[in-house]
Design a protein around this motif. Structure first.
Motif, mmCIF file in Angstrom:
data_model
loop_
_atom_site.group_PDB
_atom_site.id
_atom_site.type_symbol
_atom_site.label_atom_id
_atom_site.label_comp_id
_atom_site.label_asym_id
_atom_site.label_seq_id
_atom_site.Cartn_x
_atom_site.Cartn_y
_atom_site.Cartn_z
ATOM 1 N N GLU A 1 0.848 -1.190 0.000
ATOM 2 C CA GLU A 1 0.000 0.000 0.000
ATOM 3 C C GLU A 1 0.890 1.248 0.000
ATOM 4 O OE1 GLU A 1 -2.257 -0.403 3.516
ATOM 5 O OE2 GLU A 1 -3.338 -2.155 2.803
ATOM 6 N N VAL A 2 0.312 2.363 -0.463
ATOM 7 C CA VAL A 2 1.064 3.623 -0.449
ATOM 8 C C VAL A 2 0.407 4.549 0.557
ATOM 9 C CG1 VAL A 2 1.658 5.655 -1.807
ATOM 10 C CG2 VAL A 2 1.774 3.394 -2.844
ATOM 11 N N HIS A 3 1.237 5.207 1.410
ATOM 12 C CA HIS A 3 0.680 6.112 2.412
ATOM 13 C C HIS A 3 1.333 7.480 2.311
ATOM 14 C CE1 HIS A 3 -1.713 3.143 4.436
ATOM 15 N NE2 HIS A 3 -0.683 2.317 4.404
ATOM 16 N N ASP A 4 0.510 8.504 2.495
ATOM 17 C CA ASP A 4 0.991 9.889 2.565
ATOM 18 C C ASP A 4 1.904 10.271 1.402
ATOM 19 O OD1 ASP A 4 -0.378 10.259 4.929
ATOM 20 O OD2 ASP A 4 1.283 9.454 6.124
ATOM 21 N N CYS A 5 1.437 9.961 0.222
ATOM 22 C CA CYS A 5 2.201 10.343 -0.968
ATOM 23 C C CYS A 5 1.618 11.676 -1.443
ATOM 24 C CB CYS A 5 2.045 9.259 -2.021
ATOM 25 S SG CYS A 5 2.669 9.743 -3.617
ATOM 26 N N GLU A 6 2.435 12.733 -1.410
ATOM 27 C CA GLU A 6 1.879 14.053 -1.707
ATOM 28 C C GLU A 6 2.048 14.400 -3.180
ATOM 29 O OE1 GLU A 6 2.951 17.106 1.145
ATOM 30 O OE2 GLU A 6 2.494 18.539 -0.456
ATOM 31 N N LEU A 7 0.913 14.650 -3.855
ATOM 32 C CA LEU A 7 0.942 14.996 -5.281
ATOM 33 C C LEU A 7 -0.111 16.076 -5.542
ATOM 34 C CD1 LEU A 7 1.117 11.400 -6.769
ATOM 35 C CD2 LEU A 7 2.894 13.122 -6.980
ATOM 36 N N PRO A 8 0.135 16.933 -6.531
ATOM 37 C CA PRO A 8 -0.848 17.999 -6.795
ATOM 38 C C PRO A 8 -1.989 17.531 -7.712
ATOM 39 C CG PRO A 8 1.114 18.333 -8.116
ATOM 40 C CD PRO A 8 1.342 17.069 -7.334
ATOM 41 N N VAL B 1 -2.296 17.330 -2.428
ATOM 42 C CA VAL B 1 -3.133 16.357 -1.730
ATOM 43 C C VAL B 1 -2.229 15.215 -1.253
ATOM 44 C CG1 VAL B 1 -5.013 14.688 -2.000
ATOM 45 C CG2 VAL B 1 -5.159 16.893 -3.151
ATOM 46 N N SER B 2 -2.505 14.773 -0.034
ATOM 47 C CA SER B 2 -1.748 13.650 0.487
ATOM 48 C C SER B 2 -2.552 12.373 0.212
ATOM 49 C CB SER B 2 -1.539 13.851 1.988
ATOM 50 O OG SER B 2 -1.023 12.683 2.541
ATOM 51 N N PHE B 3 -1.997 11.476 -0.626
ATOM 52 C CA PHE B 3 -2.739 10.291 -1.086
ATOM 53 C C PHE B 3 -2.367 9.018 -0.325
ATOM 54 C CE2 PHE B 3 -3.137 12.968 -4.858
ATOM 55 C CZ PHE B 3 -4.483 12.785 -5.139
ATOM 56 N N ASN B 4 -3.385 8.184 -0.144
ATOM 57 C CA ASN B 4 -3.164 6.799 0.276
ATOM 58 C C ASN B 4 -3.751 5.941 -0.823
ATOM 59 O OD1 ASN B 4 -2.164 7.580 2.727
ATOM 60 N ND2 ASN B 4 -4.156 7.483 3.737
ATOM 61 N N CYS B 5 -3.149 4.804 -1.061
ATOM 62 C CA CYS B 5 -3.635 3.957 -2.143
ATOM 63 C C CYS B 5 -3.553 2.492 -1.716
ATOM 64 C CB CYS B 5 -2.761 4.220 -3.365
ATOM 65 S SG CYS B 5 -3.394 3.418 -4.811
ATOM 66 N N THR B 6 -4.676 1.789 -1.843
ATOM 67 C CA THR B 6 -4.677 0.375 -1.441
ATOM 68 C C THR B 6 -5.296 -0.469 -2.556
ATOM 69 O OG1 THR B 6 -6.661 1.020 -0.236
ATOM 70 C CG2 THR B 6 -4.745 0.524 1.079
ATOM 71 N N PRO B 7 -4.769 -1.669 -2.758
ATOM 72 C CA PRO B 7 -5.340 -2.537 -3.788
ATOM 73 C C PRO B 7 -6.681 -3.098 -3.323
ATOM 74 C CG PRO B 7 -3.523 -3.652 -2.674
ATOM 75 C CD PRO B 7 -3.624 -2.280 -2.080
ATOM 76 N N ARG B 8 -7.555 -3.463 -4.247
ATOM 77 C CA ARG B 8 -8.803 -4.112 -3.830
ATOM 78 C C ARG B 8 -8.957 -5.427 -4.584
ATOM 79 N NH1 ARG B 8 -13.523 -2.573 -7.038
ATOM 80 N NH2 ARG B 8 -12.708 -1.575 -8.904
ATOM 81 N N PHE B 9 -9.592 -6.378 -3.923
ATOM 82 C CA PHE B 9 -9.683 -7.736 -4.480
ATOM 83 C C PHE B 9 -11.129 -8.206 -4.457
ATOM 84 C CE2 PHE B 9 -5.643 -7.189 -2.304
ATOM 85 C CZ PHE B 9 -4.747 -7.468 -3.315
ATOM 86 N N ASN B 10 -11.432 -9.197 -5.299
ATOM 87 C CA ASN B 10 -12.778 -9.775 -5.228
ATOM 88 C C ASN B 10 -12.798 -10.913 -4.197
ATOM 89 O OD1 ASN B 10 -11.609 -11.949 -6.398
ATOM 90 N ND2 ASN B 10 -12.766 -11.853 -8.319
ATOM 91 N N ALA B 11 -13.921 -11.609 -4.111
ATOM 92 C CA ALA B 11 -14.096 -12.598 -3.048
ATOM 93 C C ALA B 11 -13.070 -13.721 -3.124
ATOM 94 C CB ALA B 11 -15.506 -13.174 -3.111
ATOM 95 N N VAL B 12 -12.582 -14.013 -4.322
ATOM 96 C CA VAL B 12 -11.621 -15.118 -4.415
ATOM 97 C C VAL B 12 -10.183 -14.602 -4.491
ATOM 98 C CG1 VAL B 12 -13.212 -16.771 -5.405
ATOM 99 C CG2 VAL B 12 -11.966 -15.214 -6.924
ATOM 100 N N GLY B 13 -9.998 -13.321 -4.152
ATOM 101 C CA GLY B 13 -8.639 -12.785 -4.038
ATOM 102 C C GLY B 13 -8.067 -12.291 -5.352
ATOM 103 N N LYS B 14 -8.909 -12.154 -6.369
ATOM 104 C CA LYS B 14 -8.391 -11.649 -7.652
ATOM 105 C C LYS B 14 -8.334 -10.119 -7.599
ATOM 106 C CE LYS B 14 -9.524 -11.913 -12.570
ATOM 107 N NZ LYS B 14 -10.186 -10.674 -12.914
ATOM 108 N N GLY C 1 -7.536 10.634 -0.599
ATOM 109 C CA GLY C 1 -6.590 11.759 -0.477
ATOM 110 C C GLY C 1 -7.157 12.878 0.368
ATOM 111 N N ARG C 2 -6.250 13.596 0.998
ATOM 112 C CA ARG C 2 -6.677 14.729 1.833
ATOM 113 C C ARG C 2 -5.895 15.976 1.403
ATOM 114 N NH1 ARG C 2 -6.891 13.891 8.117
ATOM 115 N NH2 ARG C 2 -8.652 12.710 7.325
ATOM 116 N N PRO C 3 -6.608 17.053 1.024
ATOM 117 C CA PRO C 3 -5.895 18.273 0.629
ATOM 118 C C PRO C 3 -5.074 18.791 1.813
ATOM 119 C CG PRO C 3 -8.204 18.391 0.035
ATOM 120 C CD PRO C 3 -8.052 17.199 0.908
#
Ligand code: ATP
Ligand code: MG
Length: 454
Positions: free
Chosen positions: A131-138, A149-162, A170-172
Motif C-alpha cells: 500500500e502507499v501512504h501519505d504520498c503528496e501529489l498535486p 493532496v496527500s494520497f493513500n492507495c490500497t489494492p482491492r480484491f474480489n471474493a476469491v482474491g483476484k 486523499g486529503r488536501p
C-alpha cells in the motif's frame, strides 16, 4: 388470481368431464398440483427478493451517505487506473460530475505532466504491491489551480482474491500546510525577537559593566601614570647629578648641584612613589581578576568564594555608573563563604542593586540597605541577605510576575525583564532561593538565601 383445481380442470377439457383425450384425470390432477407448488415457490421467491432488495437499497443508501459525508476524496479504479466511481468530495475539488469522471483515467486528475508520471509510478498498487501512504501529489482543481493532496492507495480484491484495481483516498494539505507555515513563521519571528532581546539585555549589562569597570580602573591607572611621570623627572635629575659626580667636578659644585636638583628629596620620595605604583598596578590586576570572574561562563563552577566580597564589588560597580545620590548601606561583614560561581552570584547582586537604583529614581534620599543574617537549619548553616530599598515597592499585581522571563515595567530599551528570571535560576542552581516582597513601611525587599560553606 390463483388457479383452483376446478378451474384448472376446465383447461384442456374437451367439454365432457371424464373424457380427456389420451390422458387420465389423475395425471391432470398431478400436473395441476405441481403447477400449484411451483407457483407458491415463486411467490416465496418474490417475497424474499423484495426483502433482499430493500436491504440492498438500505446498504446502498448507507454507503452513499458515508461517501457523501467524507471530506477526504475517494476514487475507486480498475486495474489500469480507469475510474469506476468517485465520492462527492472529488466532484467538489475537480468541479466534474461523477458520471463524467467514470471511465476516465485516475492519472488525468493530476495537475501536470510531472505529477501524472509520478502518480503512475507511485500510486499503481493494483499489481499486488504494498500500500502507499501519505504520498503528496498535486491535483488539478476546478479553477485550474494545483491543490497539494496527500494520497493513500490500497489494492482491492474480489471474493476469491483476484485483483480488481485500487482505492485511492486523499486529503488536501494546502490549508494544513498554510497553517503550519504561519506557525513556523511566527515561531521563527518569536525566536528572533527573543534573541534580539537577549542580545540587547547583554549589551545593556555589558554597557553598565564597562562603565563601572572603566571608572574603577581610572583611579589606579591615573595615579600609576602620575607616579611614573614623577619617576621619569626624578630619573633625569639623578642622571644629571651622577654624571657630575662621575666627571669628578669639585665637591662644592656637587653639593650645590645636590641642593639645586633636590636629590635628598628625590631619595625620600622614591620609595612611596614606587610603592604607590605597585599598589596601583595591583589594584588594576584585582579589578581585571574580578572582571574575569564575572565573565566566567562555566555554569557548573564550584569554587569557594566570599559572598561579602562579591556583594561589595557588585555595589561598587553599579554605584559608579549610578547617580551620586543613590546610597547603599552594607550592614554585614565578611567573610561569608559560599560554594559556586562568584561571577554568577555577582550578576545576581548587580541586578538586585541596579533594580533598587532604578526603583528609587524618584525617591528623596534613595537608599538600598543590604543586611545579612546567618541561620542554622537542618541542612546546615545558611545566609539570608536582605536587599531593602525605599522606592515605591512592587505593585501587588506584579508581585507574582517579577521572576517571569521578560516581565518588565521599564521603558523599551531600559530593561528586558530578564534580570530577575536569570538570577532566580542562578540562585536555585546554588541550592538557595530568591524571594520578593513589599514592606509594610513601603519599598521592596528581596531576600537571597544561600547555603554557607562549612
Ligand atoms: N526593587 C524593586 N522595586 C520595585 N520594582 C522592582 C524592583 N526590582 C524589580 N522590580 C520589578 O520587577 C521587574 C523585573 O525586574 P528584572 O530585573 O527581572 O527586569 P528589569 O530590571 O525590568 O530588566 P533588566 O534586569 O533586564 O534590566 C522590573 O521591571 C520592576 O517592575
Ligand atoms: Mg533588572
Amino acid at each position: 388470481m390463483k388457479n383452483t383445481p376446478e378451474s384448472s380442470l376446465d383447461v384442456g377439457h374437451t367439454g365432457h368431464p371424464g373424457e380427456l383425450v389420451g390422458v387420465g384425470e389423475d395425471v391432470w390432477m398431478d400436473v395441476i398440483h405441481k403447477m400449484d407448488e411451483v407457483y407458491s415457490d415463486l411467490l416465496q421467491y418474490e417475497v424474499a427478493l423484495e426483502e433482499k432488495n430493500a436491504k440492498l437499497e438500505e446498504s446502498q443508501q448507507f454507503i452513499l451517505s458515508v461517501l457523501t459525508a467524507m471530506s477526504d476524496i475517494l476514487v475507486i479504479c480498475g486495474r489500469d487506473g480507469t475510474i469506476e466511481d468517485v465520492n462527492p468530495a472529488l466532484e467538489v475539488i475537480t468541479g466534474r460530475k461523477a458520471a463524467d469522471l467514470r471511465g476516465t483515467s485516475v492519472f488525468d486528475l493530476f495537475a501536470d505532466a510531472d505529477a501524472r508520471v509520478l502518480a503512475r509510478a507511485r500510486l499503481n498498487v493494483s499489481c499486488g504491491d504494498d500500500e502507499v501512504h501519505d504520498c503528496e501529489l498535486p491535483l488539478r482543481a476546478h479553477d485550474g489551480a494545483s491543490v497539494p493532496v496527500s494520497f493513500n492507495c490500497t489494492p482491492r480484491f474480489n471474493a476469491v482474491g483476484k485483483s480488481l484495481g485500487m482505492v485511492v483516498t486523499g486529503r488536501p494539505v494546502g490549508e494544513l500546510r498554510k497553517a503550519y507555515q504561519a506557525l513556523t513563521q511566527a515561531h521563527d519571528d518569536l525566536k528572533r525577537t527573543q534573541q534580539q532581546l537577549l542580545h540587547s539585555e547583554k549589551m545593556a549589562s555589558l554597557g553598565r559593566l564597562v562603565a563601572g569597570v572603566a571608572h574603577e580602573l581610572n583611579n589606579p591607572i591615573s595615579f600609576i601614570i602620575g607616579n611614573v611621570h614623577a619617576l621619569r623627572r626624578y630619573a633625569e635629575r639623578l642622571g644629571q647629578y651622577l654624571a657630575a659626580v662621575h666627571e669628578g667636578v669639585p665637591a662644592e659644585e656637587v653639593e650645590h648641584l645636590r641642593k639645586r636638583l633636590r636629590i635628598d628629596r628625590i631619595l625620600v620620595d622614591l620609595d612611596p612613589l614606587i610603592e604607590g605604583t605597585i599598589e596601583g598596578a595591583e589594584r588594576t590586576r584585582e579589578i581585571v581578576d574580578g572582571l574575569k570572574r564575572f565573565s566566567a561562563v562555566d555554569r557548573n563552577e564550584q569554587q569557594r568564594f566570599d559572598l561579602a566580597e562579591v556583594i561589595e564589588r557588585a555595589v561598587r560597580w553599579v554605584c559608579q555608573a549610578e547617580r551620586k545620590t543613590f546610597k547603599v548601606a552594607m550592614e554585614f561583614s565578611g567573610p561569608l563563604p559560599v560554594i559556586g560561581s562568584a561571577g554568577q552570584m555577582q550578576q545576581v547582586a548587580m541586578n538586585l542593586v541596579q533594580n533598587a537604583a532604578d526603583a528609587t529614581r524618584l525617591t528623596d534620599l534613595p537608599t538600598l540597605r543590604i543586611a545579612a543574617e546567618q541561620v542554622s537549619t537542618a541542612q546546615g548553616p545558611r545566609i539570608l541577605l536582605r536587599f531593602v530599598d525605599n522606592g515605591p515597592g512592587i505593585a501587588p499585581a506584579h508581585l507574582a510576575h517579577v521572576f517571569d522571563p521578560f516581565f518588565t515595567t521599564k521603558p523599551v530599551g531600559q530593561g528586558t525583564g530578564l534580570g530577575l528570571s536569570i538570577s532566580y535560576g542562578i540562585v536555585e542552581r546554588h541550592g538557595g532561593s530568591l524571594r520578593a516582597e513589599n514592606l509594610p513601611a513601603g519599598g521592596a525587599a528581596f531576600t537571597l538565601e544561600l547555603p554557607l560553606a562549612r
